[in-house]
Write a protein that holds these residues in place. Sequence first.
Motif, PDB file in Angstrom:
ATOM      1  N   TYR A  53      16.132 -46.577 -45.606  1.00  0.00           N
ATOM      2  CA  TYR A  53      16.917 -46.866 -44.414  1.00  0.00           C
ATOM      3  C   TYR A  53      16.430 -48.139 -43.739  1.00  0.00           C
ATOM      4  O   TYR A  53      15.230 -48.410 -43.718  1.00  0.00           O
ATOM      5  CB  TYR A  53      16.807 -45.731 -43.384  1.00  0.00           C
ATOM      6  CG  TYR A  53      17.291 -44.418 -43.908  1.00  0.00           C
ATOM      7  CD1 TYR A  53      18.645 -44.128 -43.984  1.00  0.00           C
ATOM      8  CD2 TYR A  53      16.383 -43.448 -44.341  1.00  0.00           C
ATOM      9  CE1 TYR A  53      19.088 -42.918 -44.479  1.00  0.00           C
ATOM     10  CE2 TYR A  53      16.816 -42.235 -44.841  1.00  0.00           C
ATOM     11  CZ  TYR A  53      18.173 -41.978 -44.902  1.00  0.00           C
ATOM     12  OH  TYR A  53      18.608 -40.790 -45.401  1.00  0.00           O
ATOM     13  N   ILE A  54      17.375 -48.848 -43.168  1.00  0.00           N
ATOM     14  CA  ILE A  54      17.053 -49.941 -42.266  1.00  0.00           C
ATOM     15  C   ILE A  54      17.376 -49.460 -40.865  1.00  0.00           C
ATOM     16  O   ILE A  54      18.471 -48.947 -40.607  1.00  0.00           O
ATOM     17  CB  ILE A  54      17.851 -51.212 -42.608  1.00  0.00           C
ATOM     18  CG1 ILE A  54      17.336 -51.793 -43.922  1.00  0.00           C
ATOM     19  CG2 ILE A  54      17.764 -52.240 -41.472  1.00  0.00           C
ATOM     20  CD1 ILE A  54      18.062 -53.001 -44.413  1.00  0.00           C
ATOM     21  N   VAL A  55      16.412 -49.609 -39.966  1.00  0.00           N
ATOM     22  CA  VAL A  55      16.626 -49.298 -38.554  1.00  0.00           C
ATOM     23  C   VAL A  55      16.789 -50.615 -37.827  1.00  0.00           C
ATOM     24  O   VAL A  55      15.905 -51.476 -37.876  1.00  0.00           O
ATOM     25  CB  VAL A  55      15.449 -48.484 -37.965  1.00  0.00           C
ATOM     26  CG1 VAL A  55      15.594 -48.340 -36.462  1.00  0.00           C
ATOM     27  CG2 VAL A  55      15.371 -47.109 -38.637  1.00  0.00           C
ATOM     28  N   GLY A  56      17.936 -50.781 -37.171  1.00  0.00           N
ATOM     29  CA  GLY A  56      18.224 -51.986 -36.408  1.00  0.00           C
ATOM     30  C   GLY A  56      18.291 -51.660 -34.930  1.00  0.00           C
ATOM     31  O   GLY A  56      18.929 -50.680 -34.538  1.00  0.00           O
ATOM     32  N   MET A  57      17.622 -52.467 -34.118  1.00  0.00           N
ATOM     33  CA  MET A  57      17.587 -52.235 -32.680  1.00  0.00           C
ATOM     34  C   MET A  57      18.818 -52.836 -32.009  1.00  0.00           C
ATOM     35  O   MET A  57      19.300 -53.889 -32.399  1.00  0.00           O
ATOM     36  CB  MET A  57      16.330 -52.849 -32.050  1.00  0.00           C
ATOM     37  CG  MET A  57      15.074 -52.060 -32.321  1.00  0.00           C
ATOM     38  SD  MET A  57      14.141 -52.687 -33.710  1.00  0.00           S
ATOM     39  CE  MET A  57      13.615 -54.248 -33.170  1.00  0.00           C
ATOM     40  N   GLU A  58      19.268 -52.126 -30.984  1.00  0.00           N
ATOM     41  CA  GLU A  58      20.432 -52.562 -30.207  1.00  0.00           C
ATOM     42  C   GLU A  58      20.140 -53.908 -29.569  1.00  0.00           C
ATOM     43  O   GLU A  58      19.076 -54.096 -29.000  1.00  0.00           O
ATOM     44  CB  GLU A  58      20.742 -51.529 -29.128  1.00  0.00           C
ATOM     45  CG  GLU A  58      22.016 -51.800 -28.424  1.00  0.00           C
ATOM     46  CD  GLU A  58      22.527 -50.602 -27.631  1.00  0.00           C
ATOM     47  OE1 GLU A  58      23.404 -50.828 -26.801  1.00  0.00           O
ATOM     48  OE2 GLU A  58      22.074 -49.469 -27.837  1.00  0.00           O
ATOM     49  N   SER A  59      21.003 -54.819 -29.628  1.00  0.00           N
ATOM     50  CA  SER A  59      22.249 -54.760 -30.368  1.00  0.00           C
ATOM     51  C   SER A  59      22.264 -55.764 -31.522  1.00  0.00           C
ATOM     52  O   SER A  59      22.983 -55.584 -32.494  1.00  0.00           O
ATOM     53  CB  SER A  59      23.428 -55.051 -29.434  1.00  0.00           C
ATOM     54  OG  SER A  59      23.344 -56.375 -28.921  1.00  0.00           O
ATOM     55  N   ARG A  60      21.473 -56.798 -31.436  1.00  0.00           N
ATOM     56  CA  ARG A  60      21.530 -57.816 -32.487  1.00  0.00           C
ATOM     57  C   ARG A  60      20.891 -57.360 -33.793  1.00  0.00           C
ATOM     58  O   ARG A  60      21.179 -57.904 -34.852  1.00  0.00           O
ATOM     59  CB  ARG A  60      20.951 -59.133 -31.978  1.00  0.00           C
ATOM     60  CG  ARG A  60      21.847 -59.751 -30.898  1.00  0.00           C
ATOM     61  CD  ARG A  60      21.296 -61.021 -30.336  1.00  0.00           C
ATOM     62  NE  ARG A  60      19.969 -60.890 -29.776  1.00  0.00           N
ATOM     63  CZ  ARG A  60      19.700 -60.667 -28.498  1.00  0.00           C
ATOM     64  NH1 ARG A  60      20.664 -60.571 -27.626  1.00  0.00           N
ATOM     65  NH2 ARG A  60      18.457 -60.578 -28.086  1.00  0.00           N
ATOM     66  N   GLY A  61      20.064 -56.340 -33.747  1.00  0.00           N
ATOM     67  CA  GLY A  61      19.552 -55.754 -34.981  1.00  0.00           C
ATOM     68  C   GLY A  61      20.653 -55.105 -35.796  1.00  0.00           C
ATOM     69  O   GLY A  61      20.552 -54.988 -37.013  1.00  0.00           O
ATOM     70  N   PHE A  62      21.740 -54.691 -35.121  1.00  0.00           N
ATOM     71  CA  PHE A  62      22.889 -54.126 -35.823  1.00  0.00           C
ATOM     72  C   PHE A  62      23.570 -55.203 -36.664  1.00  0.00           C
ATOM     73  O   PHE A  62      24.034 -54.944 -37.770  1.00  0.00           O
ATOM     74  CB  PHE A  62      23.934 -53.580 -34.853  1.00  0.00           C
ATOM     75  CG  PHE A  62      23.477 -52.492 -33.922  1.00  0.00           C
ATOM     76  CD1 PHE A  62      22.216 -51.930 -33.979  1.00  0.00           C
ATOM     77  CD2 PHE A  62      24.335 -52.036 -32.947  1.00  0.00           C
ATOM     78  CE1 PHE A  62      21.823 -50.935 -33.099  1.00  0.00           C
ATOM     79  CE2 PHE A  62      23.967 -51.038 -32.070  1.00  0.00           C
ATOM     80  CZ  PHE A  62      22.711 -50.481 -32.145  1.00  0.00           C
ATOM     81  N   ILE A  63      23.659 -56.402 -36.090  1.00  0.00           N
ATOM     82  CA  ILE A  63      24.390 -57.495 -36.730  1.00  0.00           C
ATOM     83  C   ILE A  63      23.783 -57.845 -38.083  1.00  0.00           C
ATOM     84  O   ILE A  63      24.502 -58.054 -39.061  1.00  0.00           O
ATOM     85  CB  ILE A  63      24.414 -58.740 -35.824  1.00  0.00           C
ATOM     86  CG1 ILE A  63      25.211 -58.447 -34.549  1.00  0.00           C
ATOM     87  CG2 ILE A  63      24.991 -59.944 -36.564  1.00  0.00           C
ATOM     88  CD1 ILE A  63      25.073 -59.525 -33.478  1.00  0.00           C
ATOM     89  N   PHE A  64      22.464 -57.904 -38.144  1.00  0.00           N
ATOM     90  CA  PHE A  64      21.797 -58.287 -39.395  1.00  0.00           C
ATOM     91  C   PHE A  64      21.391 -57.082 -40.237  1.00  0.00           C
ATOM     92  O   PHE A  64      21.365 -57.165 -41.462  1.00  0.00           O
ATOM     93  CB  PHE A  64      20.587 -59.173 -39.097  1.00  0.00           C
ATOM     94  CG  PHE A  64      20.973 -60.467 -38.463  1.00  0.00           C
ATOM     95  CD1 PHE A  64      21.539 -61.480 -39.223  1.00  0.00           C
ATOM     96  CD2 PHE A  64      20.811 -60.684 -37.110  1.00  0.00           C
ATOM     97  CE1 PHE A  64      21.926 -62.681 -38.649  1.00  0.00           C
ATOM     98  CE2 PHE A  64      21.193 -61.884 -36.520  1.00  0.00           C
ATOM     99  CZ  PHE A  64      21.749 -62.875 -37.291  1.00  0.00           C
ATOM    100  N   GLY A  65      21.071 -55.974 -39.599  1.00  0.00           N
ATOM    101  CA  GLY A  65      20.620 -54.797 -40.332  1.00  0.00           C
ATOM    102  C   GLY A  65      21.681 -54.156 -41.196  1.00  0.00           C
ATOM    103  O   GLY A  65      21.396 -53.723 -42.317  1.00  0.00           O
ATOM    104  N   SER A  66      22.906 -54.091 -40.691  1.00  0.00           N
ATOM    105  CA  SER A  66      23.983 -53.435 -41.455  1.00  0.00           C
ATOM    106  C   SER A  66      24.299 -54.156 -42.768  1.00  0.00           C
ATOM    107  O   SER A  66      24.307 -53.525 -43.830  1.00  0.00           O
ATOM    108  CB  SER A  66      25.247 -53.313 -40.606  1.00  0.00           C
ATOM    109  OG  SER A  66      25.023 -52.454 -39.526  1.00  0.00           O
ATOM    110  N   PRO A  67      24.563 -55.468 -42.753  1.00  0.00           N
ATOM    111  CA  PRO A  67      24.845 -56.120 -44.037  1.00  0.00           C
ATOM    112  C   PRO A  67      23.621 -56.171 -44.954  1.00  0.00           C
ATOM    113  O   PRO A  67      23.763 -56.137 -46.179  1.00  0.00           O
ATOM    114  CB  PRO A  67      25.324 -57.519 -43.656  1.00  0.00           C
ATOM    115  CG  PRO A  67      24.856 -57.747 -42.268  1.00  0.00           C
ATOM    116  CD  PRO A  67      24.748 -56.392 -41.633  1.00  0.00           C
TER     117      PRO A  67
END
Length: 172
Positions: A53-67
């Motif tokens: 799993y990749i855990v991305g922090m709100e909110s810009r971690g979502f932008i890079f973590g998902s792809p």
Amino acid sequence: MDLKSLIRDIPDFPKPGILFRDITTLLRDPEGLRYTIDFFAQQCIEKELIPDYIVGMESRGFIFGSPLAYKLGSGFIPARKKGKLPGAVHSIEYELEYGTDSLEVHQDALHPGSRVLIVDDLIATGGTAGATAKLVQKIGCDLVGFGFIIELRDLQGRKHLPDVPIISLIEY
């Protein structure tokens, strides 16, 4: 590709004396964004940081973590600000310069023993990334590393993080 050339500097934001590194100019550039995600994935593969799993922090971690999760064949888990997730959560409170904040993940999102890579757009003082690491470890996951697009080296955020591999694509 020179990723620094795609980052806009905004002086005196959010307050006087701060030089803000704005990633929106990178995000709007299709070739730059594609290169960033591909290069990030390549760095993870070379360092053998292939997480469950990749855990991305709100909110810009979502932008890079998902792809990045998509490229690596991993799941993506959002670490959200308090009160943003609808189900039962694990949470952690951490210190900010002026006050405290908290992050939460769903209780059923991560399982003990899962390999986790924490991703965000930037590491400065390391407070948010360090708190996310504590949360992941509290759940019983194996923290395999951190990944950041930008690292502000003068703020020494690395020294506040656990001793695991850290990928930074751009350093200032």
